[in-house]
Design an enzyme around this catalytic site. Structure first.
Site, short mmCIF file in Angstrom:
data_model
loop_
_atom_site.label_atom_id
_atom_site.label_comp_id
_atom_site.label_asym_id
_atom_site.label_seq_id
_atom_site.Cartn_x
_atom_site.Cartn_y
_atom_site.Cartn_z
N CYS A 123 37.57 33.18 16.42
CA CYS A 123 36.39 34.04 16.48
C CYS A 123 36.20 34.77 15.16
O CYS A 123 37.11 35.45 14.68
CB CYS A 123 36.53 35.05 17.61
SG CYS A 123 35.16 36.22 17.70
N CYS A 172 36.05 43.55 16.53
CA CYS A 172 35.82 43.57 17.98
C CYS A 172 37.13 43.80 18.74
O CYS A 172 38.16 43.18 18.43
CB CYS A 172 35.18 42.27 18.42
SG CYS A 172 35.04 42.08 20.21
N CYS A 215 39.19 40.99 22.50
CA CYS A 215 40.32 40.07 22.61
C CYS A 215 41.53 40.66 21.90
O CYS A 215 41.40 41.41 20.94
CB CYS A 215 39.98 38.71 22.00
SG CYS A 215 38.72 37.79 22.91
N CYS A 221 29.59 35.57 21.50
CA CYS A 221 30.94 35.87 22.00
C CYS A 221 31.56 34.57 22.49
O CYS A 221 31.04 33.92 23.41
CB CYS A 221 30.86 36.88 23.14
SG CYS A 221 32.49 37.20 23.91
N GLN A 232 35.42 38.81 40.55
CA GLN A 232 36.30 38.32 39.49
C GLN A 232 35.47 37.71 38.36
O GLN A 232 34.49 37.01 38.59
CB GLN A 232 37.26 37.26 40.05
CG GLN A 232 38.32 37.84 40.96
CD GLN A 232 39.38 38.63 40.21
OE1 GLN A 232 39.53 38.52 39.00
NE2 GLN A 232 40.12 39.46 40.95
N TYR A 291 40.97 47.66 49.81
CA TYR A 291 40.21 47.60 48.56
C TYR A 291 39.44 46.27 48.56
O TYR A 291 39.50 45.49 47.62
CB TYR A 291 41.13 47.68 47.33
CG TYR A 291 42.24 48.72 47.44
CD1 TYR A 291 42.02 50.04 47.08
CD2 TYR A 291 43.49 48.37 47.93
CE1 TYR A 291 43.04 51.00 47.20
CE2 TYR A 291 44.51 49.31 48.06
CZ TYR A 291 44.28 50.61 47.69
OH TYR A 291 45.29 51.55 47.80
N GLU A 319 36.97 49.69 51.92
CA GLU A 319 36.44 49.69 50.56
C GLU A 319 35.73 51.02 50.31
O GLU A 319 35.02 51.53 51.18
CB GLU A 319 35.46 48.53 50.37
CG GLU A 319 34.58 48.57 49.16
CD GLU A 319 35.34 48.61 47.85
OE1 GLU A 319 34.90 49.34 46.93
OE2 GLU A 319 36.38 47.92 47.74
N CYS A 357 45.99 43.36 38.98
CA CYS A 357 45.47 43.09 37.64
C CYS A 357 46.27 43.83 36.57
O CYS A 357 46.00 43.68 35.38
CB CYS A 357 44.00 43.47 37.54
SG CYS A 357 43.67 45.21 37.87
#
Length: 442
Positions: free
Chosen positions: A81, A89, A92, A177, A271, A300, A324, A395
Protein backbone atom coordinates in the site's frame (compact mmCIF):
# COMPACT_ATOMS: atom_id res chain seq x y z
CA UNK A 1 6.32 23.72 44.69
CA UNK A 2 5.10 22.50 41.31
CA UNK A 3 7.12 19.69 39.73
CA UNK A 4 9.09 20.52 36.61
CA UNK A 5 7.33 19.19 33.49
CA UNK A 6 9.12 16.16 32.07
CA UNK A 7 10.95 16.65 28.80
CA UNK A 8 9.16 15.35 25.71
CA UNK A 9 11.15 12.79 23.74
CA UNK A 10 9.01 13.05 20.59
CA UNK A 11 11.32 13.13 17.57
CA UNK A 12 14.27 11.53 19.38
CA UNK A 13 15.83 8.62 17.52
CA UNK A 14 17.32 5.42 18.93
CA UNK A 15 19.14 2.58 17.22
CA UNK A 16 17.62 -0.56 18.72
CA UNK A 17 17.37 -4.34 18.44
CA UNK A 18 13.70 -5.25 17.99
CA UNK A 19 12.35 -7.87 20.38
CA UNK A 20 9.09 -9.84 20.41
CA UNK A 21 5.73 -8.78 19.05
CA UNK A 22 3.27 -7.24 21.52
CA UNK A 23 -0.50 -6.90 21.58
CA UNK A 24 -1.49 -3.82 19.56
CA UNK A 25 0.43 -4.05 16.28
CA UNK A 26 3.94 -3.22 17.45
CA UNK A 27 7.11 -4.88 18.73
CA UNK A 28 9.07 -4.31 21.93
CA UNK A 29 12.54 -2.77 22.05
CA UNK A 30 14.60 -0.93 24.67
CA UNK A 31 16.72 2.17 24.52
CA UNK A 32 20.33 2.00 25.74
CA UNK A 33 18.99 3.50 29.00
CA UNK A 34 16.54 0.60 29.34
CA UNK A 35 13.36 2.52 28.53
CA UNK A 36 10.74 0.38 26.77
CA UNK A 37 9.82 1.29 23.18
CA UNK A 38 6.67 0.06 21.45
CA UNK A 39 7.85 0.16 17.84
CA UNK A 40 5.50 0.07 14.84
CA UNK A 41 6.64 -0.81 11.30
CA UNK A 42 9.28 -3.18 12.71
CA UNK A 43 9.57 -6.98 12.95
CA UNK A 44 11.13 -9.19 15.64
CA UNK A 45 14.89 -9.64 15.25
CA UNK A 46 15.44 -6.51 13.18
CA UNK A 47 17.85 -3.69 13.92
CA UNK A 48 16.19 -0.34 13.23
CA UNK A 49 16.33 3.36 13.90
CA UNK A 50 13.19 4.11 15.92
CA UNK A 51 11.81 7.65 16.10
CA UNK A 52 9.70 8.46 19.16
CA UNK A 53 6.10 9.48 18.37
CA UNK A 54 4.77 9.68 21.97
CA UNK A 55 6.39 9.86 25.38
CA UNK A 56 8.60 11.76 27.73
CA UNK A 57 11.58 11.24 30.00
CA UNK A 58 10.82 8.84 32.83
CA UNK A 59 7.64 7.46 31.21
CA UNK A 60 6.93 3.75 31.65
CA UNK A 61 7.20 3.32 27.88
CA UNK A 62 7.56 5.28 24.65
CA UNK A 63 5.82 4.80 21.32
CA UNK A 64 7.95 4.92 18.19
CA UNK A 65 8.09 4.20 14.46
CA UNK A 66 10.88 2.31 12.72
CA UNK A 67 12.05 4.96 10.23
CA UNK A 68 15.19 3.16 8.99
CA UNK A 69 15.72 -0.60 8.80
CA UNK A 70 19.40 -1.42 9.31
CA UNK A 71 19.08 -5.21 9.44
CA UNK A 72 15.84 -6.57 7.93
CA UNK A 73 13.91 -9.71 8.88
CA UNK A 74 13.43 -12.39 6.23
CA UNK A 75 9.71 -11.83 6.80
CA UNK A 76 9.88 -8.19 5.67
CA UNK A 77 8.47 -7.06 2.32
CA UNK A 78 7.92 -3.64 0.79
CA UNK A 79 4.48 -2.46 1.90
CA UNK A 80 2.10 -3.00 -1.07
CA UNK A 81 0.00 0.00 0.00
CA UNK A 82 1.45 3.41 -0.98
CA UNK A 83 -0.23 5.01 2.06
CA UNK A 84 1.32 2.67 4.65
CA UNK A 85 4.39 3.52 6.71
CA UNK A 86 5.61 5.73 9.55
CA UNK A 87 3.35 8.74 10.05
CA UNK A 88 0.94 7.61 7.32
CA UNK A 89 -2.41 5.76 7.39
CA UNK A 90 -3.09 3.97 10.68
CA UNK A 91 -5.57 1.44 9.31
CA UNK A 92 -3.08 -1.41 8.83
CA UNK A 93 -0.30 -2.62 11.13
CA UNK A 94 1.51 -5.33 9.15
CA UNK A 95 1.66 -4.23 5.50
CA UNK A 96 5.45 -4.71 5.76
CA UNK A 97 5.20 -8.40 6.75
CA UNK A 98 4.61 -11.47 4.58
CA UNK A 99 1.06 -12.86 5.03
CA UNK A 100 2.27 -16.05 6.72
CA UNK A 101 4.45 -14.00 9.06
CA UNK A 102 1.45 -11.83 9.99
CA UNK A 103 -0.46 -14.91 11.09
CA UNK A 104 2.53 -16.21 13.07
CA UNK A 105 2.84 -12.85 14.85
CA UNK A 106 -0.86 -12.87 15.72
CA UNK A 107 -0.51 -16.41 17.05
CA UNK A 108 2.39 -15.31 19.25
CA UNK A 109 0.25 -12.48 20.66
CA UNK A 110 -2.66 -14.82 21.46
CA UNK A 111 -0.28 -17.33 23.10
CA UNK A 112 1.32 -14.59 25.20
CA UNK A 113 -2.03 -13.21 26.37
CA UNK A 114 -3.20 -16.70 27.33
CA UNK A 115 -0.02 -17.33 29.30
CA UNK A 116 0.15 -13.92 30.95
CA UNK A 117 -3.53 -13.35 31.80
CA UNK A 118 -5.01 -16.85 32.04
CA UNK A 119 -1.97 -18.97 32.96
CA UNK A 120 -2.69 -21.26 30.01
CA UNK A 121 -0.37 -22.80 27.45
CA UNK A 122 -1.77 -23.29 23.92
CA UNK A 123 -1.95 -27.04 24.65
CA UNK A 124 -3.97 -26.43 27.81
CA UNK A 125 -6.35 -24.27 25.75
CA UNK A 126 -6.79 -27.01 23.15
CA UNK A 127 -5.13 -24.90 20.45
CA UNK A 128 -2.41 -26.00 18.06
CA UNK A 129 -1.12 -22.44 17.62
CA UNK A 130 -2.52 -22.04 14.10
CA UNK A 131 -4.11 -18.78 12.99
CA UNK A 132 -6.41 -19.71 10.12
CA UNK A 133 -6.91 -17.38 7.14
CA UNK A 134 -10.42 -16.95 5.80
CA UNK A 135 -11.32 -18.68 2.56
CA UNK A 136 -9.68 -16.85 -0.34
CA UNK A 137 -7.33 -14.79 1.86
CA UNK A 138 -4.22 -16.94 1.47
CA UNK A 139 -2.40 -14.68 -0.98
CA UNK A 140 1.28 -14.44 -2.02
CA UNK A 141 3.59 -11.86 -0.44
CA UNK A 142 3.00 -8.45 -2.01
CA UNK A 143 -0.72 -9.08 -2.55
CA UNK A 144 -3.47 -7.81 -0.24
CA UNK A 145 -6.91 -9.43 0.19
CA UNK A 146 -9.73 -6.93 -0.35
CA UNK A 147 -11.89 -7.86 2.62
CA UNK A 148 -13.18 -4.80 4.45
CA UNK A 149 -16.91 -4.42 3.68
CA UNK A 150 -17.30 -1.38 5.96
CA UNK A 151 -14.89 1.54 5.73
CA UNK A 152 -15.19 4.80 7.65
CA UNK A 153 -13.43 7.58 5.78
CA UNK A 154 -12.40 10.74 7.55
CA UNK A 155 -12.53 13.99 5.57
CA UNK A 156 -9.81 16.64 5.22
CA UNK A 157 -10.52 20.36 5.56
CA UNK A 158 -10.65 20.65 1.77
CA UNK A 159 -13.16 17.80 1.36
CA UNK A 160 -10.92 14.86 0.46
CA UNK A 161 -11.67 11.38 1.78
CA UNK A 162 -8.94 9.64 3.74
CA UNK A 163 -8.14 7.52 6.76
CA UNK A 164 -6.87 8.53 10.19
CA UNK A 165 -3.19 8.33 10.97
CA UNK A 166 -2.19 6.07 13.86
CA UNK A 167 -3.39 7.42 17.24
CA UNK A 168 -4.17 10.75 15.60
CA UNK A 169 -7.06 12.87 14.37
CA UNK A 170 -4.97 13.85 11.35
CA UNK A 171 -6.24 12.52 8.03
CA UNK A 172 -4.15 10.74 5.40
CA UNK A 173 -5.85 11.46 2.05
CA UNK A 174 -6.03 8.34 -0.14
CA UNK A 175 -7.19 7.49 -3.63
CA UNK A 176 -7.78 3.79 -2.89
CA UNK A 177 -7.83 1.51 0.18
CA UNK A 178 -6.30 -1.86 -0.71
CA UNK A 179 -8.12 -3.78 2.02
CA UNK A 180 -11.53 -2.32 1.08
CA UNK A 181 -13.89 -4.89 -0.43
CA UNK A 182 -14.75 -4.53 -4.09
CA UNK A 183 -18.27 -3.39 -3.18
CA UNK A 184 -16.82 -0.46 -1.23
CA UNK A 185 -14.14 0.46 -3.77
CA UNK A 186 -16.61 0.53 -6.66
CA UNK A 187 -18.57 3.34 -4.99
CA UNK A 188 -15.76 5.79 -5.77
CA UNK A 189 -15.84 7.56 -2.38
CA UNK A 190 -12.25 8.78 -2.76
CA UNK A 191 -13.01 10.59 -6.04
CA UNK A 192 -15.74 12.85 -4.61
CA UNK A 193 -15.66 16.19 -2.82
CA UNK A 194 -16.97 15.79 0.74
CA UNK A 195 -16.58 19.38 1.93
CA UNK A 196 -18.56 19.96 5.12
CA UNK A 197 -18.50 16.31 6.14
CA UNK A 198 -16.65 15.02 9.19
CA UNK A 199 -16.79 11.38 8.05
CA UNK A 200 -18.26 9.15 5.34
CA UNK A 201 -18.89 5.49 6.10
CA UNK A 202 -19.33 3.11 3.18
CA UNK A 203 -21.00 -0.29 3.59
CA UNK A 204 -21.15 -3.07 1.00
CA UNK A 205 -23.33 -5.94 2.20
CA UNK A 206 -22.33 -9.57 1.78
CA UNK A 207 -24.85 -11.72 -0.08
CA UNK A 208 -26.86 -8.83 -1.48
CA UNK A 209 -26.22 -5.82 -3.69
CA UNK A 210 -27.14 -3.41 -0.88
CA UNK A 211 -24.80 -0.44 -0.59
CA UNK A 212 -25.08 2.30 1.99
CA UNK A 213 -23.32 5.56 2.80
CA UNK A 214 -23.58 7.12 6.26
CA UNK A 215 -22.66 10.82 6.42
CA UNK A 216 -21.61 12.70 9.54
CA UNK A 217 -21.67 16.44 8.75
CA UNK A 218 -19.64 19.06 10.55
CA UNK A 219 -21.78 21.34 12.76
CA UNK A 220 -23.95 23.57 10.58
CA UNK A 221 -22.91 21.97 7.29
CA UNK A 222 -25.41 21.04 4.60
CA UNK A 223 -25.53 17.56 3.14
CA UNK A 224 -24.05 17.20 -0.33
CA UNK A 225 -25.95 15.66 -3.22
CA UNK A 226 -24.59 12.11 -3.12
CA UNK A 227 -23.89 10.84 -6.63
CA UNK A 228 -21.65 7.78 -6.56
CA UNK A 229 -20.65 5.15 -9.10
CA UNK A 230 -23.22 2.62 -7.84
CA UNK A 231 -26.76 2.96 -6.40
CA UNK A 232 -26.67 3.55 -2.63
CA UNK A 233 -28.98 4.38 0.22
CA UNK A 234 -27.89 7.45 2.19
CA UNK A 235 -28.12 8.03 5.93
CA UNK A 236 -27.12 10.97 8.09
CA UNK A 237 -25.86 11.04 11.67
CA UNK A 238 -27.13 14.01 13.69
CA UNK A 239 -24.03 15.70 15.11
CA UNK A 240 -25.81 16.61 18.35
CA UNK A 241 -27.88 13.54 19.22
CA UNK A 242 -25.86 10.89 17.40
CA UNK A 243 -29.13 9.54 15.96
CA UNK A 244 -29.10 8.06 12.45
CA UNK A 245 -31.66 9.52 10.01
CA UNK A 246 -32.63 8.24 6.58
CA UNK A 247 -32.00 10.59 3.67
CA UNK A 248 -33.08 8.20 0.94
CA UNK A 249 -33.18 4.46 0.29
CA UNK A 250 -33.48 1.62 2.80
CA UNK A 251 -32.40 2.33 6.39
CA UNK A 252 -30.70 -1.08 6.49
CA UNK A 253 -28.61 -3.50 4.45
CA UNK A 254 -29.31 -7.20 3.97
CA UNK A 255 -26.49 -9.55 4.98
CA UNK A 256 -26.41 -13.28 4.29
CA UNK A 257 -24.98 -15.95 6.61
CA UNK A 258 -25.79 -19.50 7.73
CA UNK A 259 -28.36 -19.78 4.94
CA UNK A 260 -30.40 -16.86 6.30
CA UNK A 261 -30.80 -13.20 5.39
CA UNK A 262 -30.26 -10.70 8.20
CA UNK A 263 -31.43 -7.11 8.24
CA UNK A 264 -28.77 -4.82 9.72
CA UNK A 265 -29.81 -1.24 10.45
CA UNK A 266 -27.56 1.77 9.97
CA UNK A 267 -24.65 1.66 12.34
CA UNK A 268 -25.60 -1.85 13.47
CA UNK A 269 -22.87 -4.40 14.10
CA UNK A 270 -22.04 -7.00 11.49
CA UNK A 271 -18.74 -8.77 10.93
CA UNK A 272 -16.60 -6.75 8.52
CA UNK A 273 -14.97 -9.62 6.62
CA UNK A 274 -17.34 -11.16 4.04
CA UNK A 275 -16.49 -14.70 5.21
CA UNK A 276 -16.46 -13.90 8.94
CA UNK A 277 -20.09 -14.51 9.87
CA UNK A 278 -20.22 -17.97 8.28
CA UNK A 279 -16.75 -18.86 9.60
CA UNK A 280 -17.70 -17.98 13.17
CA UNK A 281 -21.14 -19.62 13.07
CA UNK A 282 -19.55 -22.83 11.81
CA UNK A 283 -16.88 -22.76 14.54
CA UNK A 284 -19.45 -22.06 17.27
CA UNK A 285 -21.94 -24.72 16.14
CA UNK A 286 -19.21 -27.35 15.65
CA UNK A 287 -18.00 -26.59 19.17
CA UNK A 288 -21.41 -26.59 20.87
CA UNK A 289 -23.10 -29.42 18.93
CA UNK A 290 -26.64 -28.21 19.84
CA UNK A 291 -29.30 -30.86 20.44
CA UNK A 292 -33.01 -30.75 19.78
CA UNK A 293 -34.78 -29.34 22.82
CA UNK A 294 -31.78 -27.43 24.22
CA UNK A 295 -32.27 -24.15 26.07
CA UNK A 296 -29.64 -21.65 24.89
CA UNK A 297 -28.50 -18.10 25.61
CA UNK A 298 -27.04 -15.74 23.00
CA UNK A 299 -25.47 -12.83 24.87
CA UNK A 300 -24.46 -9.54 23.19
CA UNK A 301 -26.51 -11.00 20.35
CA UNK A 302 -26.47 -8.07 17.91
CA UNK A 303 -28.93 -8.64 15.08
CA UNK A 304 -29.33 -12.34 15.96
CA UNK A 305 -26.66 -14.18 13.97
CA UNK A 306 -25.91 -16.86 16.58
CA UNK A 307 -29.45 -16.85 18.02
CA UNK A 308 -30.81 -17.78 14.60
CA UNK A 309 -28.21 -20.52 14.13
CA UNK A 310 -29.03 -21.93 17.57
CA UNK A 311 -32.81 -21.73 17.02
CA UNK A 312 -32.45 -23.57 13.73
CA UNK A 313 -30.64 -26.42 15.46
CA UNK A 314 -32.49 -26.76 18.82
CA UNK A 315 -35.81 -27.03 17.01
CA UNK A 316 -39.35 -26.31 18.17
CA UNK A 317 -38.81 -28.13 21.46
CA UNK A 318 -35.86 -25.88 22.29
CA UNK A 319 -35.68 -22.19 23.17
CA UNK A 320 -33.23 -19.31 22.74
CA UNK A 321 -32.95 -16.08 24.70
CA UNK A 322 -30.90 -13.29 23.17
CA UNK A 323 -29.78 -10.18 25.06
CA UNK A 324 -28.51 -7.04 23.33
CA UNK A 325 -28.08 -3.46 24.54
CA UNK A 326 -28.54 -1.63 21.22
CA UNK A 327 -32.15 -0.60 20.55
CA UNK A 328 -31.87 -0.73 16.75
CA UNK A 329 -30.04 -4.07 16.86
CA UNK A 330 -32.82 -5.52 19.04
CA UNK A 331 -35.43 -4.36 16.52
CA UNK A 332 -33.44 -6.00 13.73
CA UNK A 333 -32.92 -9.21 15.72
CA UNK A 334 -36.65 -9.51 16.42
CA UNK A 335 -37.36 -8.97 12.71
CA UNK A 336 -34.69 -11.45 11.62
CA UNK A 337 -35.91 -14.16 14.01
CA UNK A 338 -39.67 -13.60 13.69
CA UNK A 339 -40.11 -17.08 12.18
CA UNK A 340 -38.81 -18.72 15.38
CA UNK A 341 -41.61 -18.58 17.98
CA UNK A 342 -39.30 -20.01 20.68
CA UNK A 343 -36.76 -17.18 20.39
CA UNK A 344 -36.98 -14.13 22.65
CA UNK A 345 -34.80 -11.03 22.41
CA UNK A 346 -34.42 -8.73 25.42
CA UNK A 347 -32.92 -5.26 25.32
CA UNK A 348 -30.42 -4.10 27.91
CA UNK A 349 -27.00 -4.80 29.31
CA UNK A 350 -26.31 -8.46 29.91
CA UNK A 351 -25.25 -7.91 33.52
CA UNK A 352 -28.58 -6.17 34.23
CA UNK A 353 -31.05 -8.18 32.13
CA UNK A 354 -29.84 -11.73 32.72
CA UNK A 355 -30.41 -11.73 36.51
CA UNK A 356 -33.94 -10.35 35.98
CA UNK A 357 -34.94 -13.24 33.72
CA UNK A 358 -34.95 -15.68 36.61
CA UNK A 359 -33.14 -18.25 34.47
CA UNK A 360 -31.09 -20.53 36.70
CA UNK A 361 -30.25 -23.35 34.28
CA UNK A 362 -29.36 -23.55 30.57
CA UNK A 363 -27.83 -26.10 28.23
CA UNK A 364 -25.72 -23.86 25.97
CA UNK A 365 -24.35 -20.32 26.06
CA UNK A 366 -22.89 -18.18 23.30
CA UNK A 367 -21.32 -14.87 24.21
CA UNK A 368 -19.74 -12.39 21.81
CA UNK A 369 -18.91 -9.43 24.06
CA UNK A 370 -17.46 -6.07 23.03
CA UNK A 371 -13.70 -5.51 23.05
CA UNK A 372 -13.57 -5.03 26.84
CA UNK A 373 -14.87 -8.56 27.43
CA UNK A 374 -17.67 -9.84 29.67
CA UNK A 375 -15.99 -9.20 33.02
CA UNK A 376 -15.83 -11.12 36.29
CA UNK A 377 -19.39 -10.48 37.50
CA UNK A 378 -21.04 -11.68 34.28
CA UNK A 379 -18.73 -14.69 34.00
CA UNK A 380 -19.52 -15.69 37.59
CA UNK A 381 -23.25 -15.59 36.77
CA UNK A 382 -22.80 -17.62 33.58
CA UNK A 383 -20.69 -20.19 35.42
CA UNK A 384 -23.57 -20.76 37.85
CA UNK A 385 -26.06 -21.77 35.14
CA UNK A 386 -24.66 -25.27 34.60
CA UNK A 387 -24.31 -25.03 30.82
CA UNK A 388 -23.10 -28.17 29.08
CA UNK A 389 -20.95 -26.04 26.78
CA UNK A 390 -20.13 -22.36 26.39
CA UNK A 391 -18.89 -20.70 23.19
CA UNK A 392 -16.94 -17.48 23.72
CA UNK A 393 -16.36 -15.40 20.57
CA UNK A 394 -13.67 -12.78 21.14
CA UNK A 395 -12.21 -9.96 19.08
CA UNK A 396 -9.59 -9.15 21.72
CA UNK A 397 -7.23 -11.87 23.00
CA UNK A 398 -6.45 -9.96 26.22
CA UNK A 399 -10.12 -9.69 27.19
CA UNK A 400 -10.63 -13.35 26.24
CA UNK A 401 -7.73 -14.47 28.42
CA UNK A 402 -8.95 -12.47 31.42
CA UNK A 403 -12.44 -13.93 31.12
CA UNK A 404 -11.09 -17.47 30.66
CA UNK A 405 -9.35 -17.07 34.02
CA UNK A 406 -12.69 -16.04 35.57
CA UNK A 407 -14.40 -19.05 33.96
CA UNK A 408 -11.72 -21.31 35.44
CA UNK A 409 -12.54 -19.88 38.87
CA UNK A 410 -16.17 -20.70 38.11
CA UNK A 411 -15.44 -24.35 37.34
CA UNK A 412 -15.05 -24.25 33.54
CA UNK A 413 -12.08 -25.21 31.40
CA UNK A 414 -11.25 -24.48 27.77
CA UNK A 415 -11.89 -27.52 25.63
CA UNK A 416 -10.82 -26.05 22.28
CA UNK A 417 -9.64 -22.70 20.94
CA UNK A 418 -9.65 -21.67 17.30
CA UNK A 419 -8.09 -18.45 16.04
CA UNK A 420 -9.03 -16.83 12.72
CA UNK A 421 -7.28 -14.09 10.76
CA UNK A 422 -10.40 -12.17 9.74
CA UNK A 423 -8.58 -8.81 9.65
CA UNK A 424 -5.57 -9.27 7.33
CA UNK A 425 -2.86 -6.56 7.45
CA UNK A 426 -4.08 -5.41 10.89
CA UNK A 427 -3.17 -6.76 14.35
CA UNK A 428 -6.72 -7.93 15.06
CA UNK A 429 -7.82 -11.57 15.29
CA UNK A 430 -11.05 -13.37 16.11
CA UNK A 431 -11.07 -16.28 18.56
CA UNK A 432 -13.66 -18.95 19.35
CA UNK A 433 -13.16 -20.75 22.67
CA UNK A 434 -15.35 -23.70 23.64
CA UNK A 435 -15.64 -24.27 27.39
CA UNK A 436 -17.12 -27.09 29.40
CA UNK A 437 -17.36 -27.95 33.11
CA UNK A 438 -13.90 -28.84 34.41
CA UNK A 439 -15.26 -31.90 36.21
CA UNK A 440 -16.14 -33.36 32.82
CA UNK A 441 -12.48 -33.55 31.89
CA UNK A 442 -11.39 -35.33 35.08
Amino acid sequence: MQAEPRKSLVGEEYEVEVGPVAHGGHCIARTSEGQVLFVRHALPGERVVARVTEGEEGARFLRADAVTVLDASKDRIDAPCPFAGPGRCGGCDWQHAKPGAQRRLKGEVVAEQLRHLAGLTPEEAGWDGTVMPAEGDKVPAGQVPAWRTRVQYAVTADGRAGLRRHRSHEVEPIDHCMIAAEGVSELGIEKRDWTGMDSVEAIAATGSQDRQVILTPKPGARLPLVELDRPVSVMRIDERSGQVHRVHGRPFVRERADGRTHRVGSGGFWQVHPKAADTLVTAVMQGLLPRKGDMALDLYCGVGLFAGALADRVGEAGAVLGIESGKRAVEDARHNLADFPRVRIEQGKVESVLPRTGIDEVDLIVLDPPRAGAGRKTVEHLSSLGARKIAYVACDPAALARDLAYFRDGGYRVRTLRVFDLFPMTHHVECVAILEPAAKGL
